[in-house]
Design an enzyme around this catalytic site. Sequence first.
Site, PDB file in Angstrom:
ATOM      1  N   GLY A  27      13.840   7.334 -11.813  1.00  0.00           N
ATOM      2  CA  GLY A  27      12.830   7.849 -10.895  1.00  0.00           C
ATOM      3  C   GLY A  27      13.344   8.813  -9.852  1.00  0.00           C
ATOM      4  N   ILE A  28      12.964   8.559  -8.596  1.00  0.00           N
ATOM      5  CA  ILE A  28      13.310   9.443  -7.485  1.00  0.00           C
ATOM      6  C   ILE A  28      14.815   9.571  -7.326  1.00  0.00           C
ATOM      7  CG2 ILE A  28      13.206   9.676  -4.968  1.00  0.00           C
ATOM      8  CD1 ILE A  28      10.416   8.315  -5.122  1.00  0.00           C
ATOM      9  N   ASP A  75      24.730  -5.178  -7.418  1.00  0.00           N
ATOM     10  CA  ASP A  75      23.566  -5.911  -6.943  1.00  0.00           C
ATOM     11  C   ASP A  75      23.472  -5.737  -5.430  1.00  0.00           C
ATOM     12  OD1 ASP A  75      21.539  -7.637  -6.320  1.00  0.00           O
ATOM     13  OD2 ASP A  75      22.448  -9.413  -7.255  1.00  0.00           O
ATOM     14  N   ALA A 103      16.980   2.280  -3.363  1.00  0.00           N
ATOM     15  CA  ALA A 103      16.800   1.138  -4.266  1.00  0.00           C
ATOM     16  C   ALA A 103      15.633   0.273  -3.807  1.00  0.00           C
ATOM     17  CB  ALA A 103      18.077   0.311  -4.325  1.00  0.00           C
ATOM     18  N   SER A 153       7.636   4.368   1.759  1.00  0.00           N
ATOM     19  CA  SER A 153       6.416   4.441   0.944  1.00  0.00           C
ATOM     20  C   SER A 153       5.201   4.578   1.846  1.00  0.00           C
ATOM     21  CB  SER A 153       6.278   3.177   0.082  1.00  0.00           C
ATOM     22  OG  SER A 153       4.994   3.100  -0.519  1.00  0.00           O
ATOM     23  N   TYR A 166       5.696  -6.382  -0.817  1.00  0.00           N
ATOM     24  CA  TYR A 166       6.243  -5.020  -0.897  1.00  0.00           C
ATOM     25  C   TYR A 166       5.929  -4.245   0.375  1.00  0.00           C
ATOM     26  CZ  TYR A 166       7.063  -0.336  -2.836  1.00  0.00           C
ATOM     27  OH  TYR A 166       7.522   0.933  -3.075  1.00  0.00           O
ATOM     28  N   LYS A 170       8.392  -2.143   3.181  1.00  0.00           N
ATOM     29  CA  LYS A 170       8.252  -0.715   3.473  1.00  0.00           C
ATOM     30  C   LYS A 170       7.894  -0.480   4.938  1.00  0.00           C
ATOM     31  CE  LYS A 170       9.435   0.690  -0.547  1.00  0.00           C
ATOM     32  NZ  LYS A 170      10.728   1.407  -0.729  1.00  0.00           N
ATOM     33  N   THR A 201       6.906   7.024 -11.779  1.00  0.00           N
ATOM     34  CA  THR A 201       8.210   6.405 -12.011  1.00  0.00           C
ATOM     35  C   THR A 201       8.007   5.135 -12.825  1.00  0.00           C
ATOM     36  OG1 THR A 201       8.215   4.940 -10.075  1.00  0.00           O
ATOM     37  CG2 THR A 201       8.976   7.203  -9.726  1.00  0.00           C
TER      38      THR A 201
END
Length: 254
Positions: A27-28, A75, A103, A153, A166, A170, A201
């Site tokens: 993706g990005i 990780d 990430a 985001s 999520y 953000k 993505t």
Amino acid sequence: MNTADLDLNTPAQLNGMGVMITGGTTGIGRATAILLAQKGADVLIVGNSQDHLDDTLNSMQQAGLQSRCTGIKADLATADGIQQIFTKADEVLGKVDVLINNAALAHQDVNDGNYEDWERVIKTNLLGYIACTSYAVDRMAPNGRGHIVNVGSMSADVREKGSSVYVATKAGIQGFSEALRKEINEQGIKVTLIEPGAVGTDMQPAAPEEQQQKQKDLEMLTAEDIAAAIVYALEQPLRCDVVELKLRPHLQII
């Protein structure tokens, strides 16, 4: 930072810069790694999948950029993983001029998953940003230069239903970035927050074909759009900080 001998008007030169990108294999992150390598930066990409890492490095090799890019699987939800990637950066880059915190793990709401799931998402999406930034600042501050780019985001502002876990991460990145800039700007380190809208993505639930159609319909951005925005922020002259960029598809009305 003593700026007396620096040209404050000249765009920053990415050629020869040492750049670490977390989430750099898809993706990005992947699009940004390719664009920066094309501009002559030395890039260390970090991913959590060996297959994705190998695929990205193979693409770099096919494009003749293999000398500009190194990768590591780690990780970022663990202290050992974060220590590992900076040990690698010291080894292969010798410096960290730019850190791109990118990430992230997708997650839904509080009814989805259990404590261990939420812990992993929060450690990766938020604590990983904080820890990587601390390690990077330790390497940037003695030089009086550096740039931290945090990829957040639109969810930090929109706070849509069904993605509260999520959204929490953000929103945390947004607050962290704003306070961080006040803490480290006097050390010569820039901070930029990038907040994209819908981007095509592998984190999107829609199939690739559907994503491509949405991009044609101006309802979704491409990863390359965000990569270009990141490079724009990095190339600004010393006196100019791009503090925050919000990018939305033309027809994503929020």
